[in-house]
Design an enzyme around this catalytic site. Structure first.
Site, short mmCIF file in Angstrom:
data_model
loop_
_atom_site.label_atom_id
_atom_site.label_comp_id
_atom_site.label_asym_id
_atom_site.label_seq_id
_atom_site.Cartn_x
_atom_site.Cartn_y
_atom_site.Cartn_z
N ASP A 157 0.86 -1.17 0.19
CA ASP A 157 0.04 -0.10 -0.05
C ASP A 157 0.91 1.26 -0.17
O ASP A 157 0.41 2.20 0.62
CB ASP A 157 -0.93 0.00 1.18
CG ASP A 157 -2.03 -0.98 1.17
OD1 ASP A 157 -2.15 -1.71 -0.02
OD2 ASP A 157 -2.64 -1.18 1.99
N LYS B 246 -6.08 -5.54 -3.93
CA LYS B 246 -6.90 -5.97 -2.91
C LYS B 246 -8.18 -5.24 -2.45
O LYS B 246 -8.08 -3.88 -2.49
CB LYS B 246 -5.92 -6.31 -1.44
CG LYS B 246 -5.22 -5.23 -1.04
CD LYS B 246 -4.51 -5.53 -0.25
CE LYS B 246 -3.70 -4.44 0.82
NZ LYS B 246 -4.57 -3.66 1.40
N CYS C 119 -2.47 -3.41 7.28
CA CYS C 119 -2.61 -4.15 6.12
C CYS C 119 -1.16 -5.03 6.02
O CYS C 119 -1.09 -6.00 5.78
CB CYS C 119 -2.45 -3.22 4.99
SG CYS C 119 -4.44 -2.54 4.77
#
Length: 211
Positions: A21, A111, A144
């Site tokens: 991310d 995702k 995450c």
């Protein structure tokens, strides 16, 4: 301490770098979900990626991306009511920051929720390459990165978390007192090292990759 800490052996043929991310929405000051601590981790991640490419270790980018029409967000929309706007696939903020842009040959996995494994083809991609060891970096450390690490361990991967290449964020007082990013980082890394795998520095990991 009660138990020895793990140091996984590095087999370059069976190791992959997972960058979690590092998108504009999280890493740029005008991003809707900006995490200030990401500024400090860009240089070590960039150095790690150069090292990995030099020894042909695959690089996999995870991105949090949704359709934007509310059809695929579910519980995520309950937790973040504006998720369909800020993580929509049409928004430029979902792109990886320029300093860490994927290159030809790198893999990008999108995702819908926190874990890189949840309803994605990440596991298939890794097993097709006979990967058994994951080096995880990115943001945020305790969400995450954490969820991806735990899911990886449950799938029998060996996981290495990088202490200086992951970024946490401050939390406000939600009834139990405010929590600083530094405290979140310390607790998350301690938990990883004790329960789930190895925690080390980028410099240490690069030396082992190059050795």
């Amino acid at each position: 301490m009660g138990k020895p800490l793990i140091t996984w052996p590095i087999d370059r043929c069976r190791t992959a770098i997972v960058v979690v991310d590092m998108q504009k929405v999280f890493c740029e000051p005008d991003g809707a979900l900006y995490v200030p601590a990401t500024a400090a981790i860009v240089p070590p991640i960039a150095a790690l990626l150069e090292c990995a490419r030099a020894v042909a270790v695959p690089i996999i980018y995870l991105r949090h991306v949704v359709r934007g029409d509310g059809s695929d967000t579910g519980r995520m929309r309950d937790l973040y009511p504006n998720v369909d706007r800020i993580l929509a696939r049409s928004d430029p903020g979902i792109q990886v920051i320029d300093a860490l842009s994927p290159r030809p040959g790198d893999v990008v996995v999108d995702k819908l929720f926190y874990s890189g494994f949840h309803n994605t083809d990440l596991d298939t991609v890794l097993r097709a390459r006979d990967i058994d060891t994951l080096v995880v970096c990115g943001t945020v450390t305790n969400v995450c990165c954490d969820t991806t690490i735990r899911d990886a361990v449950h799938r029998e991967y060996k996981v290495i978390a990088l202490s200086d290449a992951s970024a946490a964020m401050d939390y406000p007082n939600l009834g139990w007192g405010a929590v600083s990013a530094a405290d979140v980082q310390r607790v998350a890394l301690t938990t990883f090292a004790y329960e789930f795998g190895e925690v080390t520095t980028t410099e240490n990991l690069m030396a082992r990759l190059a050795g």
